[in-house]
Design an enzyme around this catalytic site. Structure first.
Site, PDB file in Angstrom:
ATOM      1  CE1 TYR A  61      -9.424  -0.168   9.874  1.00 47.55           C
ATOM      2  CE2 TYR A  61      -9.991   0.886  11.958  1.00 47.55           C
ATOM      3  CZ  TYR A  61      -9.129   0.730  10.884  1.00 47.55           C
ATOM      4  OH  TYR A  61      -7.973   1.471  10.826  1.00 47.55           O
TER       5      TYR A  61
ATOM      6  CG  ASN B 256      -0.801   3.608  -4.322  1.00 51.08           C
ATOM      7  OD1 ASN B 256      -0.993   2.720  -3.511  1.00 51.08           O
ATOM      8  ND2 ASN B 256      -1.791   4.229  -4.931  1.00 51.08           N
ATOM      9  CB  THR B 257      -2.031   6.817  -1.489  1.00 49.86           C
ATOM     10  OG1 THR B 257      -2.697   8.024  -1.089  1.00 49.86           O
ATOM     11  CG2 THR B 257      -2.714   5.647  -0.810  1.00 49.86           C
ATOM     12  N   GLY B 258      -0.767   8.047   1.028  1.00 49.48           N
ATOM     13  CA  GLY B 258      -0.824   8.144   2.480  1.00 49.48           C
ATOM     14  C   GLY B 258       0.489   7.884   3.179  1.00 49.48           C
ATOM     15  CB  ILE B 259       1.285   6.589   6.586  1.00 49.88           C
ATOM     16  CG1 ILE B 259       0.549   5.251   6.626  1.00 49.88           C
ATOM     17  CG2 ILE B 259       0.479   7.661   7.296  1.00 49.88           C
ATOM     18  CD1 ILE B 259       0.297   4.758   8.040  1.00 49.88           C
ATOM     19  N   GLY B 260       1.998   5.109   3.647  1.00 50.51           N
ATOM     20  CA  GLY B 260       2.858   4.176   2.929  1.00 50.51           C
ATOM     21  C   GLY B 260       3.782   4.891   1.962  1.00 50.51           C
TER      22      GLY B 260
ATOM     23  CB  SER C 141      -5.893   0.992  14.109  1.00 55.24           C
ATOM     24  OG  SER C 141      -6.755   1.999  14.610  1.00 55.24           O
TER      25      SER C 141
ATOM     26  N   GLY D 176       0.812  -1.212   0.000  1.00 54.26           N
ATOM     27  CA  GLY D 176       0.000   0.000   0.000  1.00 54.26           C
ATOM     28  C   GLY D 176       0.841   1.256   0.000  1.00 54.26           C
TER      29      GLY D 176
END
Length: 357
Positions: free
Chosen positions: A234, A81-85, A208, A79
């Protein structure tokens, strides 16, 4: 006419001290009140800005100050390609690592990879296709990785979905548990030979704080019989991350491979898109506060980097971290019996042979 003082001194009038042709004006009670109000408003605004700055500092959390270089090391991030990754990938590329970005959307992944190459000067950033919702995709990815890569020093299980509708994957798994836990469980197990040959190595899993209050229902993991709740699902998947990391550390004790899990904070990313889709008005109302009360992706990546890079953390394998510090997981995240049973059920579901690593 100029006056002459006794003794012959000339006395000149003081500027403004004579009789003025303009009558002196005094502030009335209304103007004084307005001035005092403005003064108080300015003071309150100053205090509010100071409090906001302190709040933002507190929300931003810990910072990974480790200066470790990763030249000659290989890092795999799901993951990415965006955000914290993406920000984690950027930081590790800046440190000289070979960064393998495992993503489902190759178009967006290549755009992110090129941006990282340009901003860090590290051309050794590559992308590979990985769909964590597919057992076949995970197995194919792992086979290609083992065949083509010389080493794996850090595996970062970062990808995830949050509070999506009850979707089933091609394997019949509920999506949140499939992507957040089972896909990473299978990936990690398949890549263990490379991790063991590259020791000391680490597995970092992004969980989380939502694991608190979660429950692993081993008899109905996919909500086949109970009513589906996106939040409950979740929480179950994030609790599974914590228990997986704990059991992985137990099984790998003495191998040179360490395992950590973490809460990154509440981040401004695309992860909450399903919540905003259900409640668009709420999303609009919260958009401005979110700018103030949520971490940026860069701030959210700090604990991941801390677990991946900090020297001497090996003796804390299996532990849970938040804001670049070790924290105690919820009681349900420290249940070794449930962790063992979840491991056994996970191996059955993804088609692995359960062995004591």
């Amino acid at each position: 006419m100029r006056d002459v003082a006794p003794g012959g001194f000339l006395v000149l009038p003081w500027p403004g001290g004579g009789v003025s042709s303009e009558p002196e004006t005094e502030q009335g009670p209304e103007e004084e009140g307005r001035g005092g109000l403005l003064l108080r408003a300015g003071a309150l605004l100053g205090v509010a800005l100071i409090c906001l700055a302190v709040l933002r500092k507190w929300i931003s959390g810990g910072v990974c100050r480790c200066s470790v270089r990763l030249d000659g090391k290989t890092v795999l991030i799901t993951g990415a390609n965006t955000g914290i990754g993406k920000e984690t990938s950027r930081d590790l590329a800046r440190r000289g690592a070979r960064v393998v970005m495992a993503c489902r959307d190759l178009t967006r992944a290549e755009q992110a990879a090129e941006e990282i190459r340009q901003s860090t000067g590290n051309g050794n950033v590559v992308i590979r296709h990985l769909d964590l919702a597919s057992v076949y995709s995970v197995k194919q990815f792992a086979k290609d990785f083992l065949d083509s890569e010389d080493r794996l020093d850090i595996l970062i299980n970062n990808a995830g979905v949050m509070m999506c509708p009850r979707w089933l994957t091609e394997d019949g798994f509920e999506t949140q548990l499939a992507v957040n836990h089972l896909g990473h469980f299978l990936l990690t197990n398949l890549l263990l030979p490379k991790l063991k040959s590259s020791v000391p190595s680490r597995v970092v899993t992004v969980s989380s704080i939502a694991h608190r209050g979660g429950r692993i229902d081993l008899d109905d993991l996919f909500f086949s019989r109970r009513s589906y709740s996106s939040l409950e699902s979740y929480r179950q998947s994030k609790l599974a991350n914590v228990l997986f990391s704990r059991e992985l550390a137990r099984r790998l004790r003495g191998s040179g491979v360490s395992a950590f899990c973490l809460h990154p904070g509440v981040i401004r990313t695309e992860l909450g898109r399903h919540v905003q889709g259900w409640f668009p008005l709420l999303g609009a109302l919260l958009s401005l506060p979110s700018l103030l009360l949520m971490k940026t992706p860069t701030q959210g990546s700090q604990t991941t980097l801390y677990c991946a890079l900090t020297p001497g953390l090996e003796d804390r394998s299996g532990q849970y971290f938040s804001d670049c510090a070790e924290k105690e997981a919820a009681p349900e995240g420290r249940d070794d019996e449930v962790a063992r049973k979840l491991w056994e059920e996970s191996t059955r579901l993804v088609g692995l042979k359960d062995t004591d690593l």
